[in-house]
Write an enzyme that holds these catalytic residues in place. Structure first.
Site, PDB file in Angstrom:
ATOM      1  N   VAL A  52       0.805  -1.212   0.000  1.00  0.00           N
ATOM      2  CA  VAL A  52       0.000   0.000   0.000  1.00  0.00           C
ATOM      3  C   VAL A  52       0.847   1.276   0.000  1.00  0.00           C
ATOM      4  O   VAL A  52       0.322   2.361  -0.251  1.00  0.00           O
ATOM      5  CB  VAL A  52      -0.961  -0.015   1.217  1.00  0.00           C
ATOM      6  CG1 VAL A  52      -0.219   0.306   2.509  1.00  0.00           C
ATOM      7  CG2 VAL A  52      -2.131   0.938   1.021  1.00  0.00           C
ATOM      8  N   TYR A  53       2.144   1.173   0.261  1.00  0.00           N
ATOM      9  CA  TYR A  53       2.990   2.363   0.288  1.00  0.00           C
ATOM     10  C   TYR A  53       3.085   2.956  -1.115  1.00  0.00           C
ATOM     11  O   TYR A  53       3.655   2.356  -2.033  1.00  0.00           O
ATOM     12  CB  TYR A  53       4.397   2.042   0.800  1.00  0.00           C
ATOM     13  CG  TYR A  53       4.466   1.638   2.260  1.00  0.00           C
ATOM     14  CD1 TYR A  53       3.402   1.849   3.134  1.00  0.00           C
ATOM     15  CD2 TYR A  53       5.612   1.037   2.774  1.00  0.00           C
ATOM     16  CE1 TYR A  53       3.470   1.477   4.467  1.00  0.00           C
ATOM     17  CE2 TYR A  53       5.689   0.661   4.113  1.00  0.00           C
ATOM     18  CZ  TYR A  53       4.612   0.879   4.945  1.00  0.00           C
ATOM     19  OH  TYR A  53       4.703   0.499   6.265  1.00  0.00           O
ATOM     20  N   VAL A  54       2.508   4.127  -1.261  1.00  0.00           N
ATOM     21  CA  VAL A  54       2.468   4.857  -2.531  1.00  0.00           C
ATOM     22  C   VAL A  54       1.920   3.955  -3.636  1.00  0.00           C
ATOM     23  O   VAL A  54       2.423   3.927  -4.752  1.00  0.00           O
ATOM     24  CB  VAL A  54       3.845   5.447  -2.904  1.00  0.00           C
ATOM     25  CG1 VAL A  54       3.687   6.594  -3.912  1.00  0.00           C
ATOM     26  CG2 VAL A  54       4.568   5.975  -1.670  1.00  0.00           C
ATOM     27  N   ASP A  55       0.882   3.184  -3.266  1.00  0.00           N
ATOM     28  CA  ASP A  55       0.155   2.358  -4.242  1.00  0.00           C
ATOM     29  C   ASP A  55       1.076   1.401  -4.997  1.00  0.00           C
ATOM     30  O   ASP A  55       0.948   1.226  -6.215  1.00  0.00           O
ATOM     31  CB  ASP A  55      -0.593   3.262  -5.221  1.00  0.00           C
ATOM     32  CG  ASP A  55      -1.826   2.581  -5.815  1.00  0.00           C
ATOM     33  OD1 ASP A  55      -2.442   1.749  -5.117  1.00  0.00           O
ATOM     34  OD2 ASP A  55      -2.166   2.885  -6.974  1.00  0.00           O
TER      35      ASP A  55
END
Length: 335
Positions: A52-55
């Protein structure tokens, strides 16, 4: 850098670990590569990411760095997480089917055949924990994951998933990743005792209180320009409206005094305190630049003296509810 075993069955990991949440947003690819290089040069081994970090872009950046530095892979412990929505990955949660898809996507972005520690990024009340346990058994049996962990789970959830994993015939989780710092000591009530009892390790996030414990913020003064809260005063858990209490300022000011008495910075004293807490294996530090990371890494082998620890323990002691915690502490010594 000092290495520690992550629980009874986990790998050896560095006392300070690198969190990758800044990659692709606050740190572009060149900056991220410089941060990773600085971390490895200092002897760091544990690198923590999440889909989920920066998609997904943070995993992609780490993957490109790994491909450009193939000689580094053998000595590193790569961790990632799945649970929350990512573009192109419908059905987010802890269901067995979703986690298999999320894991495969993370493997592609990272460009690796196996993730060393794959973690449930948070609980999912819609899905029984037996599903996560079944996924864990299948993923490790397939060789896609070496170890399983959980993040942001309550103490009872950690204990339950541990038992469910063993019942499913797979390996038990080796680690919990909770928030923990001088400002956030509530994990001492349930989460840390659970991991210690179960033989699990911890890699704690937020050891600097999202910047509050670095000394950059001052009572009755606006946050400096370019800082996290200077850019967004209402940002998440660290927002001024949520964290700017009198207790917080007392902790920050006492930390600064203790650090000055020992010729340290607040950052170094805070990291030394948290990494020596009972049950803590490693503390995750993030950075926007390599220089910022190098500053944090100066605390990698630092230990505070008992008197300094006692002062920081006292000022940061959280108000404990009478029931159950205070009551249980009192009756535990009855005979």
């Amino acid at each position: 850098m000092e290495l520690r075993k992550l629980g009874v069955d986990g790998p050896m990991v560095s006392r300070l670990a690198l969190g990758c949440m800044t990659f692709g947003k606050e740190a572009d690819e060149d900056a991220a590569f410089a941060i990773l290089d600085a971390f490895v040069e200092a002897g760091g081994t544990l690198i923590d990411n999440a889909d989920v970090y920066v998609d997904g872009r943070s995993e992609e950046i780490l993957g490109r760095w790994l491909r450009n530095r193939p000689q580094q892979r053998e000595g590193l412990v790569i961790a990632s997480k799945g649970r929350f929505p990512v573009t192109g990955q419908p059905g987010a949660g802890l269901s067995r089917d979703y986690l298999h898809r999320a894991l495969d996507a993370s493997l592609r972005r990272l460009g690796v055949e196996r993730i060393d520690i794959y973690q449930a990024h948070g609980p999912d009340p819609r899905v029984p924990l037996e599903e996560f346990a079944a996924f864990a058994a299948e993923a490790t049996a397939a060789g896609k994951v070496a170890h399983i962990g959980v993040s942001n789970f309550a103490g009872w959830e950690t204990a339950l998933v541990h038992s469910q994993a063993l019942r499913a015939g797979g390996p038990a989780p080796v680690s919990l990743q909770p928030q923990y710092s001088l400002l956030v000591r509530e994990p001492e009530w349930e989460q840390l005792p659970a991991t210690r009892a179960l033989g699990m390790g911890t890699m704690v996030w937020g050891p600097l209180g999202a910047g509050w414990l670095t000394g950059k913020y001052r009572r009755d003064t606006d946050a400096p320009e370019g800082s996290r809260l200077g850019d967004d005063p209402n940002r998440g858990l660290e927002a001024f409206s949520r964290r700017g209490s009198d207790r917080t300022w007392r902790i920050i000011e006492t930390l600064a005094d203790v650090a000055a008495q020992h010729d340290l910075t607040s950052t170094h004293a805070a990291l030394a305190w948290v990494t020596d807490r009972p049950g803590v294996t490693a503390a995750l530090v993030g950075a926007r630049t390599a220089d910022q990371l190098r500053d944090c890494l100066q605390a990698a082998d630092l230990h505070l003296d008992p008197a300094a620890v006692q002062v920081l323990d006292k000022v940061s002691e959280p108000p404990t509810p009478d029931y159950p915690y205070t009551f249980l502490t009192e009756i535990s010594v009855w005979s």
